[in-house]
Design a protein around this motif. Structure first.
Motif, PDB file in Angstrom:
ATOM      1  N   ALA A  89      45.577  37.289  31.768  1.00  0.00           N
ATOM      2  CA  ALA A  89      46.781  36.612  31.281  1.00  0.00           C
ATOM      3  C   ALA A  89      48.059  37.216  31.855  1.00  0.00           C
ATOM      4  CB  ALA A  89      46.821  36.648  29.756  1.00  0.00           C
ATOM      5  N   THR A  90      48.071  38.503  32.048  1.00  0.00           N
ATOM      6  CA  THR A  90      49.283  39.179  32.543  1.00  0.00           C
ATOM      7  C   THR A  90      49.366  39.219  34.061  1.00  0.00           C
ATOM      8  OG1 THR A  90      48.115  41.299  32.340  1.00  0.00           O
ATOM      9  CG2 THR A  90      49.509  40.600  30.488  1.00  0.00           C
ATOM     10  N   HIS A  91      48.275  38.917  34.771  1.00  0.00           N
ATOM     11  CA  HIS A  91      48.275  38.905  36.235  1.00  0.00           C
ATOM     12  C   HIS A  91      47.657  37.584  36.700  1.00  0.00           C
ATOM     13  CE1 HIS A  91      48.398  43.168  35.097  1.00  0.00           C
ATOM     14  NE2 HIS A  91      49.041  43.380  36.241  1.00  0.00           N
ATOM     15  N   PRO A  92      48.399  36.505  36.573  1.00  0.00           N
ATOM     16  CA  PRO A  92      47.817  35.192  36.905  1.00  0.00           C
ATOM     17  C   PRO A  92      47.537  35.009  38.393  1.00  0.00           C
ATOM     18  CG  PRO A  92      50.142  34.978  36.406  1.00  0.00           C
ATOM     19  CD  PRO A  92      49.774  36.386  36.078  1.00  0.00           C
ATOM     20  N   GLY A  93      48.213  35.769  39.258  1.00  0.00           N
ATOM     21  CA  GLY A  93      48.003  35.578  40.689  1.00  0.00           C
ATOM     22  C   GLY A  93      46.888  36.411  41.281  1.00  0.00           C
ATOM     23  N   VAL A  94      46.174  37.162  40.472  1.00  0.00           N
ATOM     24  CA  VAL A  94      45.113  38.026  40.979  1.00  0.00           C
ATOM     25  C   VAL A  94      43.901  37.192  41.370  1.00  0.00           C
ATOM     26  CG1 VAL A  94      43.585  39.940  40.403  1.00  0.00           C
ATOM     27  CG2 VAL A  94      45.937  39.963  39.636  1.00  0.00           C
ATOM     28  N   GLN A  95      43.253  37.583  42.441  1.00  0.00           N
ATOM     29  CA  GLN A  95      42.081  36.857  42.901  1.00  0.00           C
ATOM     30  C   GLN A  95      40.910  37.022  41.920  1.00  0.00           C
ATOM     31  OE1 GLN A  95      41.138  38.154  46.846  1.00  0.00           O
ATOM     32  NE2 GLN A  95      43.061  37.409  47.743  1.00  0.00           N
ATOM     33  N   GLN A  96      40.032  36.047  41.957  1.00  0.00           N
ATOM     34  CA  GLN A  96      38.872  36.069  41.041  1.00  0.00           C
ATOM     35  C   GLN A  96      37.933  37.232  41.351  1.00  0.00           C
ATOM     36  OE1 GLN A  96      36.201  32.689  41.324  1.00  0.00           O
ATOM     37  NE2 GLN A  96      35.992  32.603  39.088  1.00  0.00           N
ATOM     38  N   LEU A  97      37.872  37.643  42.621  1.00  0.00           N
ATOM     39  CA  LEU A  97      37.000  38.751  42.979  1.00  0.00           C
ATOM     40  C   LEU A  97      37.493  40.063  42.362  1.00  0.00           C
ATOM     41  CD1 LEU A  97      34.520  39.547  44.600  1.00  0.00           C
ATOM     42  CD2 LEU A  97      36.029  39.981  46.575  1.00  0.00           C
ATOM     43  N   VAL A  98      38.809  40.232  42.251  1.00  0.00           N
ATOM     44  CA  VAL A  98      39.352  41.437  41.616  1.00  0.00           C
ATOM     45  C   VAL A  98      38.997  41.458  40.131  1.00  0.00           C
ATOM     46  CG1 VAL A  98      41.476  42.689  41.085  1.00  0.00           C
ATOM     47  CG2 VAL A  98      41.217  41.558  43.310  1.00  0.00           C
ATOM     48  N   GLU A  99      39.099  40.317  39.475  1.00  0.00           N
ATOM     49  CA  GLU A  99      38.723  40.238  38.051  1.00  0.00           C
ATOM     50  C   GLU A  99      37.241  40.533  37.867  1.00  0.00           C
ATOM     51  OE1 GLU A  99      39.877  36.388  36.778  1.00  0.00           O
ATOM     52  OE2 GLU A  99      42.013  36.899  36.553  1.00  0.00           O
ATOM     53  N   LEU A 100      36.425  40.090  38.830  1.00  0.00           N
ATOM     54  CA  LEU A 100      34.997  40.357  38.735  1.00  0.00           C
ATOM     55  C   LEU A 100      34.720  41.855  38.862  1.00  0.00           C
ATOM     56  CD1 LEU A 100      32.067  39.423  38.586  1.00  0.00           C
ATOM     57  CD2 LEU A 100      32.112  39.066  41.062  1.00  0.00           C
ATOM     58  N   HIS A 101      35.389  42.533  39.792  1.00  0.00           N
ATOM     59  CA  HIS A 101      35.179  43.971  39.950  1.00  0.00           C
ATOM     60  C   HIS A 101      35.642  44.732  38.703  1.00  0.00           C
ATOM     61  CE1 HIS A 101      33.710  43.272  43.813  1.00  0.00           C
ATOM     62  NE2 HIS A 101      34.854  43.317  44.524  1.00  0.00           N
TER      63      HIS A 101
END
Length: 588
Positions: free
Chosen positions: A382-394
């Motif tokens: 929610a606080t980093h909407p521009g982050v790539q999905q791969l970063v969220e997965l890691h």
């Protein structure tokens, strides 16, 4: 000294969930804080604190009184008599206060219950324990009396021989002779008694039957308790539960013939129920064969295996939102639906339900940790909407690894280092009734049930999309409500039945333990499985509705369980909260 043992025994009794302090708690307190030769002898024989706790846990549980004790933790009558006997032993050696040696000698004078079993298992004879103390008075050995002529004369300084010290006694006067008695009359000869047994060849008639002395009838032995039958056993070996297995071939036939999707979905759901129950039953029998430590690990591994297989099948088909909803729905179902039904069932027979506060508090803390593991990735998204999905997965993989390591440490805490804290209560024995299966049979049935659940899961997942389209329900509702109830139906039924029978601790262990297992083990496994299957969307970023609902459920269940007591109305409150969450999921 005795006061310290008494206070320690009261703390141990409260820790073990006893209503009063008994002799076994005094003995456990002496094993914990005692010293001296008797204590060292017991430790050398293997009678340690952990050993005695295991003997207490393996013994028959005491029946709790119907009315609560006026003084919880007070001494029992037997424990008070033991303390009085210890004080008498101390006075025999000239002490006004008893110590640990007096206490243990008083307890092993006539050992009973757990103390007797402990001494027997460790091969300790109570008679030898008293000989270890040198200050105890022993009865003098009596020597045979010697004739006066053979006794040596007592000599010494200022003394004379005994023969000279005592003057000879004067001779007695002779008594007059007695008059002769008249001769006695001869006694009449008694009549000959007839022979007890007659023999026809000797011509002796048999003895007529006379009054016989009544023999005392021996006291009847107490009847052996009947073996508890297996729930699936009925007269003739047939059970209605076996009819559910017919849904397995029926689902396969309907799927192969491309029948109505709703019929395929419902039949597959019914087919999962007996197979999940068979998996749980085989796991319990394996746990009985492998011991408590490995058995607890097996229960932890296969407790939610059916639901994990369904989630893996859905994840491979690409239903990521359905899998995430099933994780949240399983935790909500255990905390609200199953715990609520268990409190309602147990509260229908008891006004106040008591359970292990330590286990409930640990489960609440672990679930709070699991909520944090879901909140942080969701806040990061929610606080980093521009982050790539791969970063969220890691990031989710890192949190999942921490959760899994924490779960392994929780197993070490419960099954190894602090096992006695979780062994109290009603449900400490094995869950298996009847004859225990062999390892080969248990492993074979477990493998067969796992394959069956995998097949039913594939059929069920393929019918999800047509069913949602025809019924107008969302994947979130299926994941939050339907899939968790199907996957954990057998385990949930066990929890409710255990609570109805008064085994509240067992019901809480199933409900809270299953929730902790799903949050800290199943969810991380699915995250790593999604990465392997090429599903980057399978992370710990959950919808805000599910995270908030999970937080509310954890807080509510913690408030209800942390005091160690509950009643049926709190079960109604949990069911009401689950109903509100289900209604919200229906309209999503």
């Amino acid at each position: 000294m005795i006061a310290s043992f008494t206070s320690t025994a009261a703390e141990l009794a409260a820790e073990l969930g006893a209503d009063f302090t008994g002799t076994e708690h005094l003995f456990l307190a002496w094993l914990t804080n005692g010293s001296g030769p008797i204590h060292e002898a017991c430790l050398a024989a293997g009678l340690t604190t952990d050993k005695f706790r295991e003997i207490l846990a393996a013994g028959k549980p005491r029946r709790r009184p119907i009315a609560p004790a006026t003084e919880p933790g007070g001494l029992s009558s037997q424990a008070q008599r033991t303390l009085d006997a210890a004080l008498e032993l101390a006075k025999e050696v000239g002490r006004d206060e008893a110590n640990g040696d007096d206490l243990v000698l008083a307890m092993v004078r006539e050992p009973r219950g757990a103390i007797a079993r402990a001494l027997t298992e460790c091969q300790i004879k109570p008679s030898k324990l008293r000989n270890l103390l040198s200050d105890r008075p022993r009865p003098p050995k009596q020597k045979p009396a010697q004739p006066l002529a053979e006794q040596p004369a007592a000599t010494g300084e200022g003394t004379e021989p005994m023969a000279e010290a005592r003057p000879p006694k004067p001779p007695r006067e002779p008594k007059p002779p007695r008059e002769p008695r008249p001769p006695r009359e001869p006694k009449a000869q008694p009549e000959a008694k007839p022979a007890k047994k007659g023999r026809e060849d000797d011509g002796i008639p048999p003895m007529p039957p006379g009054p016989q002395r009544p023999r005392p009838t021996p006291a009847p032995k107490p009847p052996m308790p009947p073996r508890r039958p297996d729930p699936e056993e009925t007269r003739g070996g047939f059970s209605p539960f076996l009819l559910l297995y017919l849904a397995v071939p029926a689902a396969i036939y309907l799927y192969a013939t491309h029948a109505e999707p709703l019929a395929i979905f419902l039949t597959a759901c019914v087919g999962v129920l007996p197979l999940a129950g068979l998996m749980g039953k085989a796991t319990e029998h394996l746990a009985e064969r492998t011991g408590p430590a490995l058995g607890g690990l097996l229960n932890a591994t296969f407790g939610n295996a059916a639901e994990l297989i369904i989630a893996l099948a859905a994840l491979r088909a690409g239903y990521v939102e359905l899998v995430k909803a099933s994780i949240t729905g399983s935790i909500l179902g255990n905390l609200l639906l199953i715990l609520g039904l268990s409190l309602l069932a147990g509260g229908s027979k008891q006004s106040v339900l008591k359970f292990n506060r330590t286990s409930a508090g640990m489960s609440a803390a672990m679930l709070a940790l699991a909520v944090a593991g879901l909140v942080f990735p969701t806040l990061f998204h929610a606080t980093h909407p521009g982050v790539q999905q791969l970063v969220e997965l890691h990031f989710s993989e890192a949190v999942a690894g921490i959760l899994m390591v924490t779960y392994l440490f929780s197993l070490l805490f419960v099954l190894r280092t602090h096992k006695p804290l979780f062994s109290g209560g009603e449900g400490h024995g094995g869950h298996v009734v009847g004859e225990v299966w062999g390892v080969g049979k248990a492993v074979g049935l477990l493998a067969a049930a796992t394959v069956g659940v995998a097949v039913m899961s594939e059929i069920l997942v393929h019918a999800v999309e047509p069913v949602t389209a025809s019924l107008g329900v969302s994947e979130v509702f299926l994941g939050l409500i339907v899939i968790p109830i199907i996957g954990n139906a057998a385990e949930h039924g066990t929890a409710v039945v255990a609570a109805w029978k008064g085994q509240t601790d067992l019901a809480f262990q199933i409900a809270l333990g299953s929730s902790t297992q799903i949050a800290l083990l199943i969810a991380p496994i699915l995250v790593f499985a999604g990465a392997i299957m090429g599903q980057p969307g399978m992370n710990l970023v959950f919808p805000s509705f599910e995270v908030i609902g999970l937080a509310v459920a954890v807080i509510t269940s913690a408030i209800i369980t942390l005091d160690g007591e509950s009643h049926w109305f709190e079960g109604v409150q949990l069911l009401a909260l689950y109903g509100m969450l289900g209604a919200a999921a229906w309209f999503i």
